[in-house]
Design a protein around this motif. Structure first.
Motif, PDB file in Angstrom:
ATOM      1  N   GLY A  27       0.790  -1.223   0.000  1.00  0.00           N
ATOM      2  CA  GLY A  27       0.000   0.000   0.000  1.00  0.00           C
ATOM      3  C   GLY A  27       0.825   1.277   0.000  1.00  0.00           C
ATOM      4  N   ASP A  28       2.140   1.185  -0.085  1.00  0.00           N
ATOM      5  CA  ASP A  28       3.012   2.364  -0.083  1.00  0.00           C
ATOM      6  C   ASP A  28       3.951   2.343  -1.285  1.00  0.00           C
ATOM      7  OD1 ASP A  28       4.598   0.244   0.662  1.00  0.00           O
ATOM      8  OD2 ASP A  28       5.485   1.232   2.402  1.00  0.00           O
ATOM      9  N   ASN A  29       3.447   1.816  -2.412  1.00  0.00           N
ATOM     10  CA  ASN A  29       4.221   1.669  -3.645  1.00  0.00           C
ATOM     11  C   ASN A  29       5.407   0.714  -3.495  1.00  0.00           C
ATOM     12  OD1 ASN A  29       2.656   2.979  -5.497  1.00  0.00           O
ATOM     13  ND2 ASN A  29       3.738   4.924  -5.322  1.00  0.00           N
ATOM     14  N   GLU A  77       6.352   1.200 -14.676  1.00  0.00           N
ATOM     15  CA  GLU A  77       5.892   0.612 -15.930  1.00  0.00           C
ATOM     16  C   GLU A  77       5.415  -0.814 -15.677  1.00  0.00           C
ATOM     17  OE1 GLU A  77       9.443  -0.846 -18.470  1.00  0.00           O
ATOM     18  OE2 GLU A  77      10.159   0.928 -17.401  1.00  0.00           O
ATOM     19  N   PRO A  78       4.557  -1.345 -16.550  1.00  0.00           N
ATOM     20  CA  PRO A  78       4.092  -2.727 -16.377  1.00  0.00           C
ATOM     21  C   PRO A  78       5.277  -3.696 -16.340  1.00  0.00           C
ATOM     22  CG  PRO A  78       2.780  -1.594 -18.037  1.00  0.00           C
ATOM     23  CD  PRO A  78       3.920  -0.688 -17.697  1.00  0.00           C
ATOM     24  N   TYR A  79       5.182  -4.697 -15.485  1.00  0.00           N
ATOM     25  CA  TYR A  79       6.293  -5.617 -15.257  1.00  0.00           C
ATOM     26  C   TYR A  79       5.760  -6.980 -14.849  1.00  0.00           C
ATOM     27  CZ  TYR A  79       5.348  -4.809 -10.310  1.00  0.00           C
ATOM     28  OH  TYR A  79       4.741  -4.747  -9.084  1.00  0.00           O
ATOM     29  N   GLN A  80       6.649  -7.941 -14.863  1.00  0.00           N
ATOM     30  CA  GLN A  80       6.342  -9.254 -14.324  1.00  0.00           C
ATOM     31  C   GLN A  80       7.382  -9.604 -13.268  1.00  0.00           C
ATOM     32  OE1 GLN A  80       6.322 -11.937 -17.641  1.00  0.00           O
ATOM     33  NE2 GLN A  80       8.541 -11.962 -17.873  1.00  0.00           N
ATOM     34  N   ILE A  81       6.974 -10.423 -12.319  1.00  0.00           N
ATOM     35  CA  ILE A  81       7.858 -10.853 -11.244  1.00  0.00           C
ATOM     36  C   ILE A  81       8.256 -12.300 -11.520  1.00  0.00           C
ATOM     37  CG2 ILE A  81       8.087 -11.173  -8.758  1.00  0.00           C
ATOM     38  CD1 ILE A  81       5.574  -9.277  -8.564  1.00  0.00           C
ATOM     39  N   VAL A  82       9.562 -12.561 -11.520  1.00  0.00           N
ATOM     40  CA  VAL A  82      10.068 -13.903 -11.784  1.00  0.00           C
ATOM     41  C   VAL A  82      10.819 -14.380 -10.549  1.00  0.00           C
ATOM     42  CG1 VAL A  82      11.556 -15.312 -13.250  1.00  0.00           C
ATOM     43  CG2 VAL A  82      10.344 -13.362 -14.245  1.00  0.00           C
ATOM     44  N   ALA A  97       0.274  -3.013  -9.858  1.00  0.00           N
ATOM     45  CA  ALA A  97       0.408  -1.617 -10.290  1.00  0.00           C
ATOM     46  C   ALA A  97       0.661  -0.707  -9.088  1.00  0.00           C
ATOM     47  CB  ALA A  97      -0.858  -1.174 -11.013  1.00  0.00           C
ATOM     48  N   PRO A  98       1.383   0.406  -9.315  1.00  0.00           N
ATOM     49  CA  PRO A  98       1.560   1.375  -8.232  1.00  0.00           C
ATOM     50  C   PRO A  98       0.229   2.056  -7.911  1.00  0.00           C
ATOM     51  CG  PRO A  98       2.543   2.180 -10.274  1.00  0.00           C
ATOM     52  CD  PRO A  98       2.084   0.796 -10.532  1.00  0.00           C
ATOM     53  N   ILE A  99       0.195   2.813  -6.845  1.00  0.00           N
ATOM     54  CA  ILE A  99      -1.036   3.472  -6.402  1.00  0.00           C
ATOM     55  C   ILE A  99      -1.619   4.339  -7.515  1.00  0.00           C
ATOM     56  CG2 ILE A  99      -2.004   5.138  -4.756  1.00  0.00           C
ATOM     57  CD1 ILE A  99       0.102   4.067  -2.731  1.00  0.00           C
ATOM     58  N   GLU A 100      -0.767   5.095  -8.214  1.00  0.00           N
ATOM     59  CA  GLU A 100      -1.232   5.987  -9.286  1.00  0.00           C
ATOM     60  C   GLU A 100      -1.507   5.250 -10.590  1.00  0.00           C
ATOM     61  OE1 GLU A 100       3.234   5.967  -9.108  1.00  0.00           O
ATOM     62  OE2 GLU A 100       1.670   6.351  -7.628  1.00  0.00           O
ATOM     63  N   GLY A 101      -1.193   3.945 -10.661  1.00  0.00           N
ATOM     64  CA  GLY A 101      -1.427   3.137 -11.848  1.00  0.00           C
ATOM     65  C   GLY A 101      -0.336   3.329 -12.891  1.00  0.00           C
ATOM     66  N   PHE A 102      -0.392   2.503 -13.934  1.00  0.00           N
ATOM     67  CA  PHE A 102       0.556   2.601 -15.030  1.00  0.00           C
ATOM     68  C   PHE A 102       0.040   3.619 -16.043  1.00  0.00           C
ATOM     69  CE2 PHE A 102       1.131  -1.993 -13.820  1.00  0.00           C
ATOM     70  CZ  PHE A 102       2.350  -1.813 -13.194  1.00  0.00           C
ATOM     71  N   LYS A 103       0.941   4.256 -16.780  1.00  0.00           N
ATOM     72  CA  LYS A 103       0.556   5.212 -17.812  1.00  0.00           C
ATOM     73  C   LYS A 103      -0.095   4.470 -18.979  1.00  0.00           C
ATOM     74  CE  LYS A 103       4.282   8.397 -16.691  1.00  0.00           C
ATOM     75  NZ  LYS A 103       5.515   9.029 -17.154  1.00  0.00           N
ATOM     76  N   GLU A 104      -1.077   5.101 -19.619  1.00  0.00           N
ATOM     77  CA  GLU A 104      -1.829   4.490 -20.717  1.00  0.00           C
ATOM     78  C   GLU A 104      -0.946   4.108 -21.904  1.00  0.00           C
ATOM     79  OE1 GLU A 104      -4.963   3.318 -21.100  1.00  0.00           O
ATOM     80  OE2 GLU A 104      -5.117   3.709 -18.954  1.00  0.00           O
ATOM     81  N   GLU A 105       0.000   4.987 -22.265  1.00  0.00           N
ATOM     82  CA  GLU A 105       0.843   4.671 -23.426  1.00  0.00           C
ATOM     83  C   GLU A 105       1.722   3.446 -23.168  1.00  0.00           C
ATOM     84  OE1 GLU A 105       2.963   8.038 -21.174  1.00  0.00           O
ATOM     85  OE2 GLU A 105       0.970   7.789 -21.976  1.00  0.00           O
ATOM     86  N   LEU A 106       2.104   3.235 -21.902  1.00  0.00           N
ATOM     87  CA  LEU A 106       2.888   2.048 -21.569  1.00  0.00           C
ATOM     88  C   LEU A 106       2.026   0.788 -21.645  1.00  0.00           C
ATOM     89  CD1 LEU A 106       5.098   3.285 -18.597  1.00  0.00           C
ATOM     90  CD2 LEU A 106       5.776   2.916 -20.972  1.00  0.00           C
ATOM     91  N   LYS A 107       0.767   0.899 -21.253  1.00  0.00           N
ATOM     92  CA  LYS A 107      -0.146  -0.239 -21.333  1.00  0.00           C
ATOM     93  C   LYS A 107      -0.335  -0.677 -22.781  1.00  0.00           C
ATOM     94  CE  LYS A 107      -2.954   0.659 -17.241  1.00  0.00           C
ATOM     95  NZ  LYS A 107      -4.310   0.995 -16.776  1.00  0.00           N
ATOM     96  N   GLU A 108      -0.405   0.288 -23.692  1.00  0.00           N
ATOM     97  CA  GLU A 108      -0.572  -0.041 -25.107  1.00  0.00           C
ATOM     98  C   GLU A 108       0.663  -0.756 -25.652  1.00  0.00           C
ATOM     99  OE1 GLU A 108      -1.641   3.572 -27.111  1.00  0.00           O
ATOM    100  OE2 GLU A 108      -3.417   3.835 -25.870  1.00  0.00           O
ATOM    101  N   LYS A 109       1.861  -0.321 -25.219  1.00  0.00           N
ATOM    102  CA  LYS A 109       3.094  -0.980 -25.660  1.00  0.00           C
ATOM    103  C   LYS A 109       3.147  -2.422 -25.170  1.00  0.00           C
ATOM    104  CE  LYS A 109       6.455   2.713 -26.290  1.00  0.00           C
ATOM    105  NZ  LYS A 109       7.732   3.248 -25.831  1.00  0.00           N
ATOM    106  N   VAL A 110       2.621  -2.644 -23.969  1.00  0.00           N
ATOM    107  CA  VAL A 110       2.636  -3.988 -23.397  1.00  0.00           C
ATOM    108  C   VAL A 110       1.813  -4.926 -24.264  1.00  0.00           C
ATOM    109  CG1 VAL A 110       1.834  -5.396 -21.456  1.00  0.00           C
ATOM    110  CG2 VAL A 110       3.074  -3.291 -21.023  1.00  0.00           C
ATOM    111  N   ASN A 111       0.681  -4.464 -24.756  1.00  0.00           N
ATOM    112  CA  ASN A 111      -0.153  -5.309 -25.603  1.00  0.00           C
ATOM    113  C   ASN A 111       0.580  -5.724 -26.872  1.00  0.00           C
ATOM    114  OD1 ASN A 111      -2.272  -5.247 -23.814  1.00  0.00           O
ATOM    115  ND2 ASN A 111      -3.196  -3.433 -24.742  1.00  0.00           N
ATOM    116  N   GLU A 112       1.460  -4.863 -27.381  1.00  0.00           N
ATOM    117  CA  GLU A 112       2.240  -5.189 -28.575  1.00  0.00           C
ATOM    118  C   GLU A 112       3.345  -6.193 -28.267  1.00  0.00           C
ATOM    119  OE1 GLU A 112       3.783  -1.512 -30.031  1.00  0.00           O
ATOM    120  OE2 GLU A 112       1.805  -0.584 -30.182  1.00  0.00           O
TER     121      GLU A 112
END
Length: 163
Positions: A27-29, A77-82, A97-112
């Motif tokens: 809860g504290d990033n 930015e969006p990430y995975q934990i290994v 995700a952090p408290i403020e969430g991920f940026k929209e443009e980064l989410k779109e890159k993740v889909n690609e």
């Protein structure tokens, strides 16, 4: 014959253990990652990596300390934990995700780029196949040892009866 089945069952249950990863949002990033095996044994020394889902870059890398628990700052930015505990013991989970969430443009890159998986996860299946084949070979050799031991024991008992 019952002894054989009991032994096989016990050897399979002793052999089977899985790596478990718990990820908690503080809860504290920050997140806390805990690693352990299903047997209750700590996964101290296992490698924790945070990998970017945007470009595949390793954002954070460290081994679990003796207490098998690590607190890490959440990337922006969006990430995975290994959690990599060695061959055949790798877990990959989506990052929180952090408290403020991920940026929209980064989410779109993740889909690609989302088809990219962790290198450790890709090799995981190979080790599972090798381990299973080795285990089957061991069971076959164990069965042959019992067969020949039984055959020789019967020969010895027949010679004792003749004497």
């Amino acid at each position: 014959m019952k002894k054989i089945f009991v032994f096989i069952f016990l050897s399979i249950s002793l052999y089977a253990h899985n790596l478990i990863m718990n990820v908690m949002d503080n809860g504290d990033n920050t997140i806390t990652v805990v690693g352990e095996f299903s047997t209750g044994e700590d996964a101290a020394g296992a490698m924790i990596r945070l990998e970017s889902l945007v470009n595949g870059e390793v954002l954070y890398k460290e081994r679990l300390p003796q207490e098998s628990e690590l607190t890490i700052s959440i990337p922006k930015e969006p990430y995975q934990i290994v959690l990599d505990g060695g061959p055949g013991h790798t877990i990959v989970k989506d990052g929180i995700a952090p408290i403020e969430g991920f940026k929209e443009e980064l989410k779109e890159k993740v889909n690609e780029v989302n088809s990219k998986l962790s290198i450790a996860q890709n090799t995981n299946n190979e080790w599972d196949l090798i381990t299973i084949l080795f285990f089957i070979l061991c069971l076959i050799l164990f069965g042959l040892a019992i067969y020949f031991s039984n055959k020789n024991t019967n020969k010895i008992l027949e010679e004792i009866k003749r004497a």
